[in-house]
Design a protein around this motif. Structure first.
Motif, PDB file in Angstrom:
ATOM      1  N   VAL A 297       0.823  -1.216   0.000  1.00 32.78           N
ATOM      2  CA  VAL A 297       0.000   0.000   0.000  1.00 32.78           C
ATOM      3  C   VAL A 297       0.858   1.267   0.000  1.00 32.78           C
ATOM      4  CG1 VAL A 297      -0.310   0.047   2.509  1.00 32.78           C
ATOM      5  CG2 VAL A 297      -2.005   1.095   1.036  1.00 32.78           C
ATOM      6  N   ARG A 298       2.013   1.231   0.675  1.00 34.36           N
ATOM      7  CA  ARG A 298       2.856   2.438   0.716  1.00 34.36           C
ATOM      8  C   ARG A 298       3.433   2.738  -0.671  1.00 34.36           C
ATOM      9  NH1 ARG A 298       3.480   3.891   6.196  1.00 34.36           N
ATOM     10  NH2 ARG A 298       3.028   2.121   7.542  1.00 34.36           N
ATOM     11  N   GLU A 299       3.846   1.675  -1.375  1.00 30.91           N
ATOM     12  CA  GLU A 299       4.364   1.878  -2.732  1.00 30.91           C
ATOM     13  C   GLU A 299       3.262   2.437  -3.633  1.00 30.91           C
ATOM     14  OE1 GLU A 299       4.993  -0.635  -0.836  1.00 30.91           O
ATOM     15  OE2 GLU A 299       6.906  -1.606  -1.255  1.00 30.91           O
ATOM     16  N   ILE A 300       2.048   1.891  -3.461  1.00 31.32           N
ATOM     17  CA  ILE A 300       0.928   2.376  -4.280  1.00 31.32           C
ATOM     18  C   ILE A 300       0.661   3.845  -3.946  1.00 31.32           C
ATOM     19  CG2 ILE A 300      -1.553   2.113  -4.722  1.00 31.32           C
ATOM     20  CD1 ILE A 300      -1.127  -0.910  -4.219  1.00 31.32           C
ATOM     21  N   ILE A 389      -7.773   3.631  -2.852  1.00 33.07           N
ATOM     22  CA  ILE A 389      -6.707   3.872  -1.874  1.00 33.07           C
ATOM     23  C   ILE A 389      -6.394   5.371  -1.828  1.00 33.07           C
ATOM     24  CG2 ILE A 389      -4.247   3.498  -1.418  1.00 33.07           C
ATOM     25  CD1 ILE A 389      -4.573   0.663  -2.424  1.00 33.07           C
ATOM     26  N   GLU A 390      -6.345   5.942  -0.615  1.00 31.23           N
ATOM     27  CA  GLU A 390      -6.059   7.373  -0.471  1.00 31.23           C
ATOM     28  C   GLU A 390      -4.592   7.572  -0.146  1.00 31.23           C
ATOM     29  OE1 GLU A 390      -8.773   8.910   2.392  1.00 31.23           O
ATOM     30  OE2 GLU A 390     -10.454   8.888   0.958  1.00 31.23           O
ATOM     31  N   VAL A 391      -3.998   8.567  -0.796  1.00 28.20           N
ATOM     32  CA  VAL A 391      -2.543   8.763  -0.701  1.00 28.20           C
ATOM     33  C   VAL A 391      -2.090   8.902   0.750  1.00 28.20           C
ATOM     34  CG1 VAL A 391      -0.635  10.246  -1.360  1.00 28.20           C
ATOM     35  CG2 VAL A 391      -2.463   9.812  -2.978  1.00 28.20           C
ATOM     36  N   VAL A 392      -2.747   9.783   1.514  1.00 30.21           N
ATOM     37  CA  VAL A 392      -2.282  10.053   2.882  1.00 30.21           C
ATOM     38  C   VAL A 392      -2.424   8.818   3.751  1.00 30.21           C
ATOM     39  CG1 VAL A 392      -2.670  11.460   4.934  1.00 30.21           C
ATOM     40  CG2 VAL A 392      -2.789  12.490   2.656  1.00 30.21           C
ATOM     41  N   ASN A 393      -3.567   8.162   3.664  1.00 26.94           N
ATOM     42  CA  ASN A 393      -3.765   6.958   4.482  1.00 26.94           C
ATOM     43  C   ASN A 393      -2.759   5.876   4.118  1.00 26.94           C
ATOM     44  OD1 ASN A 393      -5.818   7.394   6.358  1.00 26.94           O
ATOM     45  ND2 ASN A 393      -7.314   7.449   4.696  1.00 26.94           N
ATOM     46  N   ALA A 394      -2.463   5.796   2.831  1.00 23.24           N
ATOM     47  CA  ALA A 394      -1.520   4.769   2.390  1.00 23.24           C
ATOM     48  C   ALA A 394      -0.116   5.082   2.896  1.00 23.24           C
ATOM     49  CB  ALA A 394      -1.522   4.683   0.870  1.00 23.24           C
ATOM     50  N   LEU A 401      -7.531   1.531   3.523  1.00 26.66           N
ATOM     51  CA  LEU A 401      -8.868   2.055   3.807  1.00 26.66           C
ATOM     52  C   LEU A 401      -8.860   3.579   3.776  1.00 26.66           C
ATOM     53  CD1 LEU A 401      -9.724  -0.193   6.876  1.00 26.66           C
ATOM     54  CD2 LEU A 401     -10.187  -0.636   4.469  1.00 26.66           C
ATOM     55  N   ASP A 402     -10.021   4.167   3.434  1.00 25.86           N
ATOM     56  CA  ASP A 402     -10.108   5.623   3.516  1.00 25.86           C
ATOM     57  C   ASP A 402     -10.573   6.005   4.925  1.00 25.86           C
ATOM     58  OD1 ASP A 402     -12.847   5.283   3.629  1.00 25.86           O
ATOM     59  OD2 ASP A 402     -13.115   5.569   1.472  1.00 25.86           O
ATOM     60  N   GLU A 403     -10.713   7.300   5.146  1.00 25.57           N
ATOM     61  CA  GLU A 403     -11.034   7.811   6.487  1.00 25.57           C
ATOM     62  C   GLU A 403     -12.291   7.161   7.045  1.00 25.57           C
ATOM     63  OE1 GLU A 403      -9.248   9.507   9.194  1.00 25.57           O
ATOM     64  OE2 GLU A 403      -8.557  10.285   7.269  1.00 25.57           O
ATOM     65  N   ARG A 404     -13.338   7.129   6.176  1.00 25.49           N
ATOM     66  CA  ARG A 404     -14.638   6.613   6.646  1.00 25.49           C
ATOM     67  C   ARG A 404     -14.550   5.134   6.977  1.00 25.49           C
ATOM     68  NH1 ARG A 404     -18.449   8.120   2.452  1.00 25.49           N
ATOM     69  NH2 ARG A 404     -19.011   5.925   2.480  1.00 25.49           N
ATOM     70  N   GLN A 405     -13.858   4.395   6.088  1.00 28.85           N
ATOM     71  CA  GLN A 405     -13.739   2.945   6.329  1.00 28.85           C
ATOM     72  C   GLN A 405     -12.936   2.679   7.597  1.00 28.85           C
ATOM     73  OE1 GLN A 405     -11.996   2.246   2.483  1.00 28.85           O
ATOM     74  NE2 GLN A 405     -13.665   0.864   1.903  1.00 28.85           N
ATOM     75  N   THR A 406     -11.857   3.483   7.814  1.00 31.41           N
ATOM     76  CA  THR A 406     -11.040   3.305   9.005  1.00 31.41           C
ATOM     77  C   THR A 406     -11.884   3.535  10.258  1.00 31.41           C
ATOM     78  OG1 THR A 406      -9.227   4.218   7.719  1.00 31.41           O
ATOM     79  CG2 THR A 406      -8.856   3.991  10.073  1.00 31.41           C
ATOM     80  N   ALA A 407     -12.678   4.616  10.221  1.00 31.85           N
ATOM     81  CA  ALA A 407     -13.507   4.935  11.387  1.00 31.85           C
ATOM     82  C   ALA A 407     -14.522   3.826  11.625  1.00 31.85           C
ATOM     83  CB  ALA A 407     -14.221   6.260  11.141  1.00 31.85           C
ATOM     84  N   ARG A 408     -15.090   3.337  10.526  1.00 31.11           N
ATOM     85  CA  ARG A 408     -16.105   2.283  10.664  1.00 31.11           C
ATOM     86  C   ARG A 408     -15.480   1.023  11.268  1.00 31.11           C
ATOM     87  NH1 ARG A 408     -18.062   0.683   5.366  1.00 31.11           N
ATOM     88  NH2 ARG A 408     -18.260   2.900   4.989  1.00 31.11           N
ATOM     89  N   ARG A 409     -14.280   0.719  10.771  1.00 30.16           N
ATOM     90  CA  ARG A 409     -13.602  -0.478  11.272  1.00 30.16           C
ATOM     91  C   ARG A 409     -13.264  -0.320  12.763  1.00 30.16           C
ATOM     92  NH1 ARG A 409      -8.324  -3.409   8.808  1.00 30.16           N
ATOM     93  NH2 ARG A 409      -9.861  -4.276   7.409  1.00 30.16           N
TER      94      ARG A 409
END
Lengths: 800, 261
Positions: A297-300, A389-394, A401-409
């Motif tokens: 994910v970081r490379e992506i 995939i969102e750049v900052v989260n990656a 996961l994006d912000e919303r998915q992270t919060a949901r998880r």
């Protein structure tokens, strides 16, 4: 090569080297599915081609009617004249000899043997002039000279006969010897029919007829303007009272189906197995891609950060799967050519060597293209996650996961852990408890294993169940043949009633026999679409009958049971009332008690409860053996005592009739077994390799706080065992329930008279040995994969 | 490089390694990460291990704690030689006599904070769960994370997580606490938070071995050793840390720069 192409190629090469194990497993799975799919389609194409080729030359009839005894030739002439849809017709005269009257000898070596082990009718014929030819091994229409005979190719294979051997025929006036000139393929009497034809010259035929000992029979054969109207024509033929019809009637469609039955089922089984393997391969591809996206994910994120478009990033990864699938299709396709060559040897012997045409290449190419498009399509779909995939989260959190998915998880996780799991702990196996918690929280990832083992279990069980069903002595009861050991047919003989009396007395007094039951075959007429139609009914006492009914039950007084094909033709169900008449007698009404499936008598039969009266067209007697002597020996003894009776050891007879199909199923079951075990071992290994890699931090932490390598191993092995066993049990249950009806409906679609198939499994094998084998395979793979944990550098797990 | 420095000796040393070497043969050529390290940690001592990146600090810590096996040399914990122990015995030693704090706070996501802290303690004393729970309760209270005991590990701050790591490490009442860059992933306020907690643990009598590259953190230690190219090249006694001792950090900075840090 463009700069972009260069990057892609370098990435591909690096990935192939770095993830050898996983890539190799995926590749093997893809090769296996491509191989099976290509083989299935090629066998099918070869089979259809071979049957077409044989039919082109042999010109089998569109409808044929067997008959023994006297017949009215003028009635046949009148019938033909009245039906302009008939293109041509003929009466083929035949002489039937039982296998015990036939022996062979090889003059060059002195080797010899007899054909008594073959229980089907051996019919001597001359070559027809207009159609229904017997074809030799070169595809030509042979005309034997005087003193020569052509034997069926099936006999060549069974008895290892060669051209130049001699056939000895025991007639009433001595032994006649004919030289075996070659072997013939028979378009209409293929593997599943109960008779087979020997080709001789007209002079030898007449000599054999004059010598006595053979049973004269005829087949009335018709070629129609429209070959597809065979079934309608059969109804018209049977509605005519004057034409001969006491034997089996067979249509062109049935001949084709019977020809393709066993080989076609094997091809279908291959396609079925390949589809299951492909589903397994796709589950794997999905699992691997999702794992790869998490790992990289970081490379992506970095690639997205420098502005590479999503399409290019996913294209970079897709390239690997494209290359792997393409290689798999090429390797699988090449291997399929060899396998098809091996598998179609029997097809070529029995039918013809199909010509190589455009379809020979198009069909497997199409099958492999479908495999390629399907696999790449699924890969593309899974790689679509790159877009989300969102750049900052990656880059910052290493998360797909994006912000919303992270919060949901996080919310989900918080809910799950709110209730403490350990504060109420009062001893017990903490390691096991931890393993179960892990399995529960990582269930989505572990799901791959039960799914794969469930599919592998179905893959192994269904072909084996089909094989044991066809191989079972009880299978006959599904097909209208009672589960008895001896069957005596009395027909076409003067003094039939006296003969029946003699046979019944002899069998009744025989201490070795029990359950002697006789039935009369009467020809009733019932009202159908064509007016009053012939309706063959077997009359007798069915209270002890072992026939299986698919609807309703056995007939009692005033009741009749009808075969599935009759039920369909006359739209009958249990409870319906059927009006029928015997000759010119008054119409009687009987209630339909049940429906059974039947492969005998062309599938159109009925069984009515009643007294076995005299003057029937034919009788059949069934008996069981309680001790002393094998069914074959007793059958042969009775056959000798009553030359006008046909005595068969029923189970042996069924076995021979179905032996070709049974052999094919055995091969398919074996192939499925090997594929299932290989798939189970491969996937378990691959899954655990990836699982252990993604779990190394967790294991490193547990190791640091005091969990030993053995305990970590036990956690993985325990979880794997639970996942594997769950999948295997689910697979066995599905095979026994949904699998049975699925296979049943496939076979029902073949229209062979089997409308409902209940498996006769070998329960110890498929519900004990197979599951244990799969569980053992999975577990041993787990043990093998986790063996490395003991010597592993635990600190490396934390720092990597 | 300074030569001829004398390794301080402590009576009843709970942890000592002699001539410890570690060579990785997976690289070409083989990499010698530790080249004969002699080190003794006294009971109740707070030892900081410093050195530049790649000097072998973390490798030393993992080899002393039995997480990794040295290529040669010995490690004694409370007089017991660790390098000859089998994996299960070594795991038992880690469980009952050692505690770990890592740069990343590793926890099980499927357990709440309290369960994570309870895990090693319950494993070490399965028949004494009530005492374990009460000990963990008081530790969480002492380190200020009592109010997040039911939280999941993704619901708390990095500082709270590291304090939970300290609670987990102390819950088994270990002989030695190992900390590998415990503040490496934290901001300055969280770093102070965590170092206060470690200092607190140390003042309670816990022996502490901490690998760090942060001189401010190292200044909390009783003694600092300097590692270069797999060898201990220098050592400095700092004595007990006091919050009002402003010169301590300056002295350490000077010493470190003298070592080429």
């Amino acid at each position: 090569m463009s700069r972009q192409g260069g990057i892609r190629f370098r990435y591909l090469r690096r990935d192939m080297v770095q993830n050898k194990g996983v890539n190799l497993t995926l590749l093997l799975m893809l090769v296996l599915s491509a191989f099976l799919m290509a083989t299935g389609s090629m066998v099918m194409e070869r089979l259809v081609g071979a049957v077409d080729q044989l039919f082109d030359v042999a010109k089998p009839p569109h409808f044929l009617q067997m008959h023994k005894g006297e017949y009215d030739e003028a009635a046949l002439e009148r019938f033909a004249a009245a039906h302009p849809e008939i293109d041509s017709w003929l009466i083929e005269e035949m002489l039937g000899f039982d296998g015990a009257s036939l022996a062979w000898e090889r003059p060059s070596t002195g080797e010899s043997g007899d054909l008594s082990s073959r229980l089907i009718d051996n019919l001597f014929v001359t070559q027809n002039e207009e159609f229904d030819f017997l074809i030799d091994e070169t595809g030509a229409i042979p005309e034997p000279a005087v003193g020569e005979v052509y034997l069926p190719v099936g006999y060549q294979q069974s008895f290892d006969l060669q051209a130049g051997d001699e056939l000895r025929i025991r007639t009433e006036s001595g032994i006649r010897v004919l030289r075996i000139e070659g072997f013939v393929r028979d378009a209409q009497m293929a593997s599943l029919l109960s008779s087979t034809r020997f080709l001789v010259s007209t002079a030898d035929f007449e000599a054999l007829a004059a010598a006595g000992g053979g049973t004269p029979e005829i087949i009335v054969e018709y070629r129609l303007d429209d070959p597809g109207t065979g079934a309608d024509f059969q109804r018209v033929y049977e509605a005519d009272a004057a034409v001969p019809k006491n034997g089996q009637g067979v249509t062109y469609e049935q001949i084709r189906l019977i020809n393709a039955f066993s080989d076609g089922l094997v091809a279908l089984a291959l396609v079925f197995v390949s589809m299951l393997v492909m589903v397994i391969a796709l589950l794997n591809v999905r699992f691997v891609i999702r794992g790869m996206l998490t790992d990289e994910v970081r490379e992506i994120g970095a690639m997205k950060a420098i502005g590479l478009p999503d399409r290019m990033i996913s294209g970079l990864y897709l390239l690997k799967y494209r290359a792997m699938t393409l290689s798999a299709c090429l390797v699988g396709g090449a291997a399929a050519v060899v396998a098809t060559h091996l598998l179609t040897g029997g097809i070529e012997d029995n039918y013809a060597e199909a010509e190589i045409g455009p379809a020979t290449f198009l069909v497997p190419t199409l099958a492999l293209s479908l495999v390629y498009l399907f696999v790449v399509g699924i890969c593309r779909r899974v790689l679509g996650r790159v877009r989300r995939i969102e750049v900052v989260n990656a880059l910052v959190h290493g998360s797909t996961l994006d912000e919303r998915q992270t919060a949901r998880r996080a919310r989900r996780q918080a809910r799950r852990v709110r209730r403490g799991r350990l504060d109420g702990y009062r001893g017990g196996n903490l390691n096991r408890r931890l393993a179960m918690l892990e399995l529960r929280s990582e269930a989505r990832s572990w799901l791959l294993i039960p799914l794969v083992f469930c599919l592998a279990s179905i893959l192994m069980t269904l072909p084996m169940n089909l094989y044991t069903t066809f191989d079972s002595s009880r299978f006959g009861t599904y097909l209208g043949v009672p589960d008895s050991e001896l069957r005596v047919d009395l027909q076409f003989s003067d003094g039939l009633d006296a003969l029946r009396g003699d046979v019944l007395t002899a069998m009744g007094n025989d201490d070795r026999l029990t359950g002697v039951e006789s039935y009369a075959n009467l020809t009733y007429r019932i009202e159908g679409d064509e007016g009053w139609e012939t309706f063959r009914v077997e009359v007798g006492d069915y209270t002890q009958s072992t026939i299986e009914y698919i609807r309703g039950g056995r007939p009692g007084a005033g009741q009749i049971a009808v075969s599935a094909l009759n039920a369909e033709r006359y739209r009958l169900s249990p409870g319906d009332v059927l009006a029928m008449r015997l000759g010119d007698d008054e119409v009687v009404s009987v209630e339909v008690s049940g429906v059974y499936q039947d492969l005998t008598g062309g599938g159109y039969t009925a069984k009515m409860h009643g007294e076995v009266t005299a003057d029937a067209a034919a009788y059949v007697v069934f008996a069981d053996i309680v001790g002393g002597g094998t069914p074959a020996a007793i059958a042969s003894e009775y056959g000798g005592r009553f030359p006008n009776a046909t005595v068969l050891p029923t189970r042996e007879y069924m076995k021979q009739t179905l032996s070709y199909a049974v052999d094919s199923f055995r091969g398919a079951a074996l192939l499925a077994l090997v594929s299932g075990v290989a798939v189970a071992a491969l996937i378990t290994s691959m899954f655990l390799k990836l699982r252990l890699a993604s779990d190394r931090r967790r294991m490193g932490m547990l190791s640091a706080i005091g969990f030993s390598a053995r305990e970590l191993r036990n956690q993985v092995q325990g979880n794997a065992l639970v996942a594997i066993a769950t999948g295997v049990v689910a697979g066995a249950v599905l095979s026994a329930t949904v699998g049975e009806s699925m296979v049943g409906s496939l076979i029902a679609m073949a229209g062979l008279g089997i409308t409902d198939l209940s498996f006769i499994p070998n329960p110890l094998l498929v519900y004990v040995a197979y599951p244990l084998l799969l569980i053992a395979t999975g577990y041993l793979s787990t043990v093998f994969l986790t063996a490395g944990l003991r010597g592993a550098d635990k600190s490396g797990w934390l720092t990597s | 490089m300074k030569t001829g420095f004398v390794m301080p000796q402590h009576d009843h040393a709970p942890l000592a390694c002699r001539n410890l070497t570690k060579t990785y043969h997976s690289t070409d050529p083989a990499t010698e990460v530790l080249r004969g390290v002699d080190l003794t940690v006294g009971r109740g001592e707070f030892l900081a291990v410093m050195g530049s990146s790649g000097s072998g600090k973390s490798t030393l810590l993992y080899n002393m704690s039995g997480m990794d096996r040295p290529t040669s040399g010995t490690v004694h914990l409370e007089g017991r030689e660790l390098t000859t122990l089998k994996d299960a015995e070594l795991s038992r030693v880690r469980l009952t006599r050692m505690g770990f704090i890592f740069q990343q706070a590793y926890f099980l996501n499927n357990l709440n904070l309290q369960d994570n802290i309870l895990l090693p303690a319950l494993k070490a004393a399965p028949g004494d769960s009530e005492a374990v729970v009460s000990r963990v309760d008081s530790l969480m209270d002492r380190f200020g994370i009592d109010h997040v005991r039911r939280h999941g590990v993704t619901q708390v701050s990095g500082g709270q997580l590291q304090r939970a790591s300290i609670c987990r490490a102390l819950a088994t009442e270990p002989a030695v606490l190992f900390a590998d860059e415990p503040t490496g992933a934290l901001n300055s306020s969280m770093t102070t938070e965590v170092m206060d907690a470690l200092t607190d643990a140390h003042s309670g009598g816990t022996t502490l071995v901490m690998v760090t590259h942060d001189p401010v953190c190292a200044a909390r230690a009783d003694r600092v050793v300097y590692l270069r190219d797999g060898r201990i090249t220098d050592s400095r006694e700092l004595g007990r840390w006091r919050a009002d001792d402003g010169r301590r950090e300056d002295e350490l900075f000077a010493w470190l720069s003298g070592n080429g840090f």
